[in-house]
Design a protein around this motif. Structure first.
Motif, short mmCIF file in Angstrom:
data_model
loop_
_atom_site.label_atom_id
_atom_site.label_comp_id
_atom_site.label_asym_id
_atom_site.label_seq_id
_atom_site.Cartn_x
_atom_site.Cartn_y
_atom_site.Cartn_z
N SER A 77 0.95 -1.35 0.36
CA SER A 77 -0.35 0.46 0.21
C SER A 77 0.18 1.38 0.29
O SER A 77 0.33 2.38 0.28
CB SER A 77 -1.18 0.02 1.63
N VAL A 78 2.19 1.70 0.23
CA VAL A 78 2.74 2.41 0.16
C VAL A 78 3.95 2.21 -0.63
O VAL A 78 3.91 2.19 -1.90
CB VAL A 78 4.20 1.88 1.34
N ASN A 79 4.39 3.70 -1.34
CA ASN A 79 5.01 3.71 -2.51
C ASN A 79 6.39 5.19 -2.37
O ASN A 79 7.18 5.53 -3.10
CB ASN A 79 3.98 4.16 -3.37
N SER A 80 6.79 4.65 -0.86
CA SER A 80 7.80 5.77 -0.24
C SER A 80 7.82 5.38 0.81
O SER A 80 7.52 4.72 1.92
CB SER A 80 7.33 6.80 -0.51
N ALA A 81 9.23 5.70 0.97
CA ALA A 81 10.04 4.84 2.51
C ALA A 81 11.50 5.68 2.96
O ALA A 81 12.24 6.23 1.65
CB ALA A 81 10.63 2.82 2.36
#
Length: 1292
Positions: free
Chosen positions: A803-807
Motif C-alpha cells: 500500500s506504500v510507494n515511499s519509504a
C-alpha cells in the motif's frame, strides 16, 4: 610384446584417441614390423570396443622386413605419433529445448569380449587366444606354468605332502619331475602320485613312511610338442619342533642393581619358534624399559630389583605348524640387597635406587657388545637394529643415523625404544646408525654399519612372443641385484649352448633376437638370473602362427542409426600375418575411404553424417597372404524423434483441470515410448491423472502438483524431451465484479524512482507502482548495490507493504548506494525497476570489528590468525584494514601487532602448541573501531613424542578384548589430545591353511581415557595390537606390539543351504561350510519337522559330521512339507542357523482344504442345517403315514400263527391298502438289511386302550391298543417302495 590381429570397434558415437605405444616397446621384445599391431591397447568406453591395428599390407611387410633395426624403430615412432592424432568424432549437439539423442548402449557380444581379452593380455603377460571355440581348438601354444609351490616349501609332517605344478598349452602338456637334479620316477614309489591333468605331486603317508625321506629340491617340467616349461626349484623341508633338552637350573644369585641376562637357547625348529617368557604358573612376565626380551629370545634386566625374585622365569617356544608350546625349566632369582624389606612405598620414590641403597652406574651395553658392529640385510626385507643397555637408573635409548634422518615413513621403534625396525629396506637405507644409551650418570653409544644387499629382482621380465612367419622379435631378460646377477638362457629346459643351432636366433647377453622366424622356431625359453642371495627363473615361449583371416563378429549384422548422426561400422577379425581390411558398399565400387567416409587404423568404417542414401549393405574384406575373409553389415537409416508440439507453462487454480500437450513425430518402424517426469523424477500416474499418447491431464489440481513437467519421447535409438512449469494458485473468493474474473498476472515493474530528504545516515526513496495485472500488490522489496566491494551484486535492503510507494531507508557510512524496487503479488514477482541515481554517504570510524576470529596452527612452529572480513555496509570508510594483536597467554609480555588488509595473518617461529591471546580491530581512514575482545588461540601442534605404556590386553570373549594403559605426560602430547587409538590386525587363524586378511583396523578412544574395549574380532585367531596417541597433527610413536589370541567361538551360518525334492519319496539337502568357522568344527545340527497347514509333526534332530555337506531325508508322508534348520557346531556351541522349507507338492492346496475344512464355521453350520432338515422331514413323513383311524400293525395272512403268537381278541390291526402289501413288524436298516424292532417305545408294543387319535397339529393323543407282536420273519416286499420311512432311508 607382439599382439595378434584382432580388430574391432563398436558403432557408437563418441570420441577416442589412440594411445601411444610404450616407449620400451622394442626392449620388450617387439620389432616394429609393419605387420605388427602397433597399438597395444583397446579402447573400451561405455560399451565401445576399439582396438587399433596397423593397416599395412602383407606384401609391403615382406619388403620392409629387410629394413635395418634403426629404420624399423624410426617407423614405429612415426606410426605412434601419427596415431595420437586419430580421434573419435563427437555426437551431434542436442536441440535447444533439451533433446538428448541416445545411442543404443547394449551389452557387447561375446566376440567383443574375446577381442578385448586378447588386447588386455598383450599388456600384462602371456598372449591368450580369443575365446572362440573354433580358434581355441585350431591354434597351438607351447606350455605355460600357471601355478607352482613356493621356492622354500615347508610342510607339516602330520599331513600328506602336496607339491603344486599346473600348466596350460595346446595340446595339453604332460609333466615329469626331477629331485635333486635327477629324474624322479613316480611310478616306482607307491606313496607318490600325480593328479590327473596336472603336474601336482601328492605323497601319501596314510600307509606309513617318514616325510623326512622325501626332503630335497624338486623341479617340474611341463612339455608338449612345441616346447618345455620349467617350474622354480622347490626346496621341500619338513617342519621340525624338537623337544627342549632336560636340564637342572640352579638359582641365579645376583646383587640388587646389577644387570642380568637369562638365556633362552631354544631348540632349533623349522621354522624358528616364537619365544616368550612366562612364570611357571603361566603368568606373563611384565616387561618395560628395565626388563625386556631381546630379539634373540633372552630376557635382559638393565638392573635387578628386589621385587624381581617374587616370581620365576620360564622361556616358552611356540612352534607354528604343530601349534604346540614347549616350556623350559624356570629360572629362580635370589637377589642380594642392602635393604631386605620390599617396601612398596619405595617404588614411587623419586630416587628409588638411592633409597634402597643401590649405587648408581653409567650405562653399558648388554647387547651388542662393544662400541661398533655391522649388519647385512637384503633389499625388500625388514632391518631390525637392537641395543640393550644396563645402568642405574635404567638408561633411555635413542636412535640416529649418521649424515641424515631416520626414514619416518618406514622406521618404527619397538621394545621400549630398544629396537629400531625399518621396513622394506632399499639401497638408500644403508649407512651407519647409532644408538645412544643415557641416564643421569652419563651416556654411551654403539655404532652399527648397515650394508644392503639384494637378491635378483626384475627390470624387464621376458614376455611370451607370438609372431607370424617371417617376422622379427626379441626376448629381453634384465635383472638387477647386489652383487650383479648373472644371466643364463635355456631353451626347453636345456642350456642354450647345448641346444641345436638356429641360424635365425642370436644371443646378445640379456637379449635373444629372432629374425625371419619360421614355424620350426617355436620353443619355450628360460631365463635364470642369480647371485649369492637367490635366483629368478622366468619362462617365455616363442610361438609362430600361420592363420588365414577369420571374422570374429556374427555375420550379416543389422545396425540402425538416426538420420544426420555419426556412426561406425565394425568388422573385428583375426589372422596371422595381420590382414588388411577394405570396405565396399552394396557389393560394388571402389574401397570406401575419404569424403563422408573415414577408415581408422583398426579397420572400423566411420560415416561422418548419415544420409538417406547411406542406407545399404556394407562389406568388409580381410586379406593376408594365406587367403581372405569377408562379412556384411546392413545399415538402416531412421528418422529422428521430434516433439513438434511441446507443453507450455501454465497457471491454474486449485481444483481445476490442466492438460499438458506433447505431440511427437517419429520413425514408424521404431517403437515409441512417451513418459513424464515431475521435477526431474519419474511421475507416478495416480487416479487424478490420465496419460494419453499426446497429452497429460491432471484433474483436481492441488498444491503438490506444482512443479516442472518434462515430456520424454524415446525410441530404442534416440529420444527428445520438452519441459513446462505448472503454477498452482490458492483458492480465491467468488468474484464480485467483472474485473475480478479476468486472468491474473505478475505486476509490472515499478518506475520513476526518486531520492529525496538526503541525510548523513538516511534517504527517502519514492516510486510509482506498475500495473497490478488483476492481482493486488502485496509487498515491495527494496534492493541496493554498491560499487566498491561487490559491484554489480544486488542485496535486499528492506521490505514494505504493497500500500506504500515511499519509504525512508537507513544507510551506512561511506557507501555509494544505488536502489531498485521489486513488486510482488500472489502470482509472482515483477521485473526489477530501473536503478535509481547513486548516493554516497559520508565516512565514519568503524562501529564493529570482524567476527569469527580464530588462531590455529598450520605447522608446528606457526599460528594462523583468521577472521571474517567486514562488508561494504560495515566498513564505514575508505582503506579498511585490520590491526592484529597477539601475545602469549599468562606471560604479561607486550602485545605484538601488525596491520593487515586481508583476512588472515601467520605468526611464525612459535613454540609448539602454546596458548595466545588474540585481538583483531577494524580501522579505516576516519579512525579505529571499538576495542575488541580477546580470543584464545593456539600455535601449531607437533606429532606426539610418547606412546602409551603398560598396555594390557584382557580377552573378554571370542570377539572382544579390553585394553588398559597408562596415560602419557601432557608435555609429550605436543597438542590437543584427541584420542588414544589402537591399531590391530589379524595375524593368522588358529585353523590351519585358512587365509586371513591382515588389513590393519583401528579403534578410537576419544579423550583422556585409560581403558577401552575392542570388539568385532574374529574368534580363534592370533592378533597383534599397537597403541598410539593422536592429536590434531596426527599419530605419535607406536607402543610395543602386543600379541593376543581370541578363544574359539561359534561358527557363522552354513552357506548356500539348498533343499531339492527329486521325487515324492526323498528330499536332498546340500550346503557349503560356514565362511567363518571361528574354531574347530565338530559337526552340524540338522533339525526338521513335517507340517501340513496348521498341523505340525514331531521335530527330528540329526547330528552330522563336520565334513558332511549332504543329507537325504526319506519322506513318511508324500503330502506334508518339511521345515529344515541347519547350524554348525564348535566346542563352544551352535552358531547361527539357516532355515529352508521343502518345495510345496502339486496337491498341497487340495490337502490344506481337506485338513482345514472341518474346522471352518460355515461348514459346521451347513452340516447342522442339513441334519435339522432331515429330522423335520422324518417327522413330517411319519405323521402323514400315521394319519387315519386304525393303523393295522401287520397284514392279515393266510399263514397260520405260530404257537408263540398271541391270539388277538378283536383281530390284528394291520396296515394295508390296495397297492401295498402289509408292513411287517420290522424296518429297513441304514445298510439295507431287515432288522427286528427292539425298541420299547415302538407303537406296536402297546395294545391297551381305545383307538388312537390325533389332534389338529398331528400329534398322537390316544393310547396304544395292541400289544407287541411276535417277531416276524417275512420281509416287507411291495410296501418298501412307498413306505415313507423307506423313502427317507433311500434318500440317505
Amino acid at each position: 610384446m607382439r599382439r595378434l590381429a584382432a580388430r574391432g570397434a563398436a558403432g557408437e558415437a563418441g570420441e577416442v584417441a589412440a594411445p601411444a605405444a610404450d616407449s620400451s616397446d622394442s626392449a620388450q621384445g617387439r620389432s616394429p614390423s609393419p605387420w605388427r599391431l602397433i597399438d597395444l591397447c583397446a579402447i573400451w568406453d561405455a560399451g565401445v570396443y576399439l582396438p587399433s591395428a596397423a593397416r599395412n599390407g602383407a606384401s609391403s611387410g615382406v619388403a620392409r622386413r629387410r629394413l635395418n633395426e634403426a629404420e624399423k624403430l624410426s617407423s614405429v615412432r612415426e606410426a605412434q605419433l601419427k596415431r595420437l592424432e586419430v580421434t573419435r568424432p563427437r555426437v551431434l549437439g542436442s536441440r535447444e529445448r533439451g533433446r538428448v539423442p541416445r545411442m543404443a548402449r547394449q551389452p557387447p557380444p561375446p566376440w567383443v569380449h574375446a577381442a578385448f581379452l586378447l588386447c588386455l593380455l598383450s599388456l600384462g603377460g602371456a598372449i591368450e587366444i580369443p575365446m572362440d571355440p573354433s580358434i581355441q581348438n585350431e591354434l597351438t601354444q607351447p606350455p605355460t606354468i600357471t601355478k607352482q609351490s613356493v621356492k622354500d616349501h615347508i610342510v607339516d609332517p602330520r599331513d600328506n605332502i602336496l607339491i603344486e605344478c599346473e600348466a596350460k598349452g595346446n595340446p595339453a602338456p604332460s609333466f615329469h619331475w626331477t629331485r635333486n637334479s635327477r629324474f624322479f620316477n613316480i611310478a616306482k614309489d607307491p606313496r607318490v602320485s600325480m593328479r590327473r591333468r596336472s603336474g601336482t605331486l601328492v605323497i601319501d603317508f596314510r600307509s606309513g613312511g617318514r616325510p623326512e625321506e622325501y626332503e630335497g629340491e624338486y623341479q617340474c617340467f611341463a612339455r608338449n610338442k612345441f616346447g618345455t616349461a620349467l617350474s622354480n626349484r622347490i626346496r621341500l623341508q619338513v617342519s621340525k619342533s624338537p623337544l627342549w633338552p632336560k636340564e637342572n637350573l640352579d638359582p641365579v644369585v645376583v646383587q640388587e642393581g646389577a644387570p642380568l641376562t637369562l638365556q633362552c637357547n631354544p631348540p632349533p625348529g623349522l621354522p624358528s619358534p616364537v619365544i616368550f617368557w612366562m612364570s611357571s604358573s603361566m603368568e606373563p612376565i611384565t616387561q618395560d624399559k628395565r626388563v625386556s626380551q631381546g630379539h634373540n629370545g633372552d630376557l635382559y634386566f638393565s638392573n635387578v630389583m628386589l621385587q624381581d625374585m617374587q616370581t620365576d622365569y620360564s622361556c616358552n617356544a611356540r612352534f607354528h605348524f604343530t601349534h604346540t608350546i614347549q616350556q623350559k625349566n624356570p629360572f629362580t632369582l635370589k637377589v642380594l640387597t642392602n635393604h631386605p624389606y620390599n617396601d612398596s612405598s619405595l617404588r614411587n620414590h623419586p630416587d628409588m635406587y638411592s633409597a634402597r641403597g643401590v649405587a648408581e652406574r653409567t650405562p653399558s651395553f648388554m647387547y651388542p657388545q662393544g662400541t661398533a658392529s655391522s649388519q647385512m640385510v637384503l633389499r625388500g626385507m625388514d632391518l631390525l637394529l637392537e641395543c640393550i643397555a644396563s645402568g642405574v637408573p635404567t638408561p633411555d635409548i635413542a636412535w640416529y643415523k649418521k649424515g641424515g634422518d631416520l626414514p619416518s615413513d618406514k622406521a618404527k621403534f619397538e621394545n621400549f625404544n630398544k629396537a629400531l625396525r625399518i621396513t622394506n629396506v632399499s639401497e638408500e637405507d644403508s649407512g651407519e646408525y647409532f644408538c645412544l644409551a643415557s641416564n643421569k650418570m652419563g651416556s654411551i653409544r654403539h655404532t652399527i654399519s648397515v650394508r644392503v644387499k639384494a637378491a635378483p629382482y626384475w627390470l624387464d621380465e621376458p614376455k611370451n612372443l607370438i609372431l607370424a612367419p617371417g617376422e622379427d622379435g626379441r626376448l629381453v631378460c634384465r635383472a638387477n641385484g647386489n652383487p650383479k646377477p648373472t644371466v643364463q638362457w635355456m631353451v626347453n629346459g636345456e642350456p642354450l649352448q647345448s641346444a641345436p643351432p638356429n641360424p635365425n636366433r642370436e644371443v646378445a647377453g640379456d637379449t635373444i633376437i629372432f629374425r625371419d622366424t619360421q614355424i620350426s622356431s617355436r620353443a619355450v625359453y628360460q631365463c635364470n638370473t642369480s647371485n649369492e642371495h637367490g635366483y629368478l627363473l622366468a619362462n617365455a615361449f616363442v610361438s609362430v602362427l600361420d592363420v588365414p583371416p577369420r571374422m570374429l563378429s556374427p555375420r550379416n549384422q543389422l545396425i540402425r542409426v538416426i538420420l544426420y548422426n555419426r556412426t561406425r561400422l565394425d568388422c573385428p577379425f583375426f589372422g596371422s600375418p595381420i590382414p588388411t581390411l577394405r570396405w565396399f558398399k552394396n557389393g560394388q565400387g571402389s574401397n570406401l575411404d575419404g569424403g563422408n567416409y573415414h577408415v581408422y587404423e583398426n579397420g572400423s568404417l566411420e560415416i561422418k553424417m548419415i544420409r538417406k542414401e547411406d542406407q545399404g549393405i556394407y562389406t568388409c574384406v580381410a586379406t593376408n597372404i594365406l587367403g581372405k575373409a569377408e562379412n556384411q553389415v546392413r545399415l538402416e537409416v531412421k528418422d529422428p524423434t521430434r516433439i513438434y508440439r511441446m507443453p507450455e507453462d501454465q497457471v491454474a487454480k486449485r481444483g481445476t483441470t490442466v492438460q499438458l500437450e506433447c505431440r511427437v513425430k517419429h520413425d514408424p518402424s521404431l517403437k515409441l515410448t512417451v513418459s513424464w517426469l515431475k521435477d526431474d523424477e519419474p511421475l507416478y500416474i495416480g487416479n487424478r491423472m490420465k496419460k494419453e499418447d499426446d497429452s497429460l491431464t491432471i484433474f483436481g489440481v492441488a498444491e503438490r502438483d506444482q512443479g516442472s513437467y518434462t515430456c520424454v519421447a524415446s525410441t530404442e535409438l534416440d529420444q527428445d524431451l520438452a519441459k513446462a512449469y505448472l503454477t498452482v494458485l490458492a483458492d480465491q473468493a467468488t468474484p464480485t465484479n467483472r474485473l475480478a474474473a479476468l486472468p491474473k498476472g505478475r505486476p509490472d515493474r515499478p518506475r520513476d524512482l526518486e531520492l529525496t530528504d538526503l541525510a548523513e545516515r538516511s534517504v527517502r526513496l519514492t516510486w510509482i507502482p506498475g500495473d497490478a495485472n488483476n492481482s493486488p500488490i502485496t509487498d515491495y522489496v527494496v534492493q541496493f548495490e554498491e560499487d566498491q566491494f561487490q559491484p554489480g551484486v544486488w542485496h535486499d535492503h528492506s521490505k514494505y507493504p504493497g500500500s506504500v510507494n515511499s519509504a525512508v531507508l537507513r544507510l551506512s557510512p561511506y557507501v555509494n548506494y544505488q536502489f531498485r524496487v521489486i513488486a510482488i503479488n500472489e502470482v509472482g514477482s515483477s521485473h526489477p525497476s530501473l536503478p535509481s541515481e547513486r548516493y554516497r554517504t559520508s565516512g565514519a570510524p568503524p562501529e564493529s570489528n570482524p567476527g569469527d576470529v580464530k588462531g590455529e596452527g598450520t605447522r608446528k612452529n606457526n599460528m594462523e590468525i583468521t577472521w571474517t572480513p567486514m562488508n561494504a555496509t560495515s566498513a564505514f570508510g575508505p582503506n579498511l584494514r585490520y590491526i592484529v594483536k597477539w601475545r602469549r597467554r599468562e606471560t604479561r609480555e607486550a602485545w605484538n601487532n601488525v596491520t593487515v588488509w586481508g583476512s588472515r595473518y601467520v605468526v611464525g617461529q612459535t613454540p609448539v602448541y602454546v596458548p595466545y591471546e588474540i585481538r583483531v580491530q577494524a580501522e579505516n581512514d576516519f579512525g579505529k573501531g571499538p576495542e575488541p575482545e580477546s580470543v584464545i588461540g593456539y600455535s601449531g601442534e607437533d606429532y606426539p613424542r610418547a606412546a602409551p605404556t603398560e598396555v594390557k590386553v584382557r580377552v573378554m570373549n571370542s570377539t572382544a578384548i579390553s585394553l588398559q594403559w597408562n596415560r602419557v605426560y601432557s608435555d609429550t602430547v605436543q597438542g590437543q589430545l584427541r584420542e588414544y587409538r589402537a591399531y590391530y590386525w589379524r595375524e593368522s587363524s588358529l585353523l590351519k591353511n585358512l587365509w586371513v586378511s591382515q588389513k590393519r583396523q583401528q579403534a578410537s578412544f576419544p579423550g583422556d581415557r585409560l581403558r577401552g574395549v575392542v570388539s568385532r574380532l574374529f574368534p580363534y585367531s592370533n592378533y597383534k595390537l599397537e597403541m598410539v596417541v593422536v592429536n590434531g597433527r596426527g599419530d605419535g610413536p607406536r607402543s610395543e606390539t602386543k600379541e593376543f589370541t581370541t578363544p574359539e567361538g561359534v561358527p557363522s551360518a552354513p552357506r548356500r543351504f539348498r533343499v531339492r525334492q527329486p521325487n515324492l519319496e526323498t528330499i536332498n539337502l546340500e550346503w557349503d561350510h560356514p565362511e567363518h568357522p571361528n574354531g574347530i568344527m565338530i559337526g552340524y545340527t540338522l533339525k526338521y519337522v513335517a507340517f501340513n497347514g496348521t498341523k505340525v509333526g514331531k521335530q527330528i534332530v540329526e547330528n552330522l559330521s563336520p565334513n558332511q555337506t549332504k543329507f537325504t531325508v526319506q519322506r513318511t508322508d508324500p503330502v506334508s512339507r518339511y521345515r529344515f534348520t541347519l547350524s554348525a557346531r564348535t566346542q563352544v556351541g551352535s552358531g547361527e542357523a539357516v532355515t529352508e522349507e521343502s518345495p510345496a507338492p502339486p496337491n498341497e492346496a487340495y490337502t490344506n482344504n481337506q485338513a482345514d475344512i472341518a474346522t471352518q464355521g460355515w461348514f459346521i453350520g451347513l452340516m447342522c442345517a442339513i441334519a435339522l432338515l432331515v429330522l423335520i422331514l422324518l417327522i413330517v413323513c411319519f405323521i402323514k403315514r400315521s394319519r387315519g383311524g386304525k393303523y393295522p400293525v401287520r397284514e392279515k395272512k393266510d399263514v397260520p400263527l405260530g404257537p408263540e403268537d398271541p391270539k388277538e381278541e378283536d383281530g390284528s390291526f394291520d396296515y394295508s391298502d390296495e397297492d401295498n402289501k402289509p408292513l411287517q413288524g420290522s424296518q429297513t436298516s441304514l445298510d439295507g438289511t431287515i432288522k427286528q424292532q427292539e425298541s420299547d417305545d415302538s407303537l406296536v408294543d402297546y395294545g391297551e386302550g381305545g383307538e388312537g387319535q390325533f389332534n389338529e397339529d398331528g400329534s398322537f393323543i390316544g393310547q396304544y391298543t395292541v400289544k407287541k407282536d411276535k417277531e416276524e420273519t417275512e420281509g416287507n416286499e411291495s410296501s418298501e417302495a412307498t413306505s415313507p420311512v423307506n423313502a427317507i432311508y433311500s434318500l440317505a
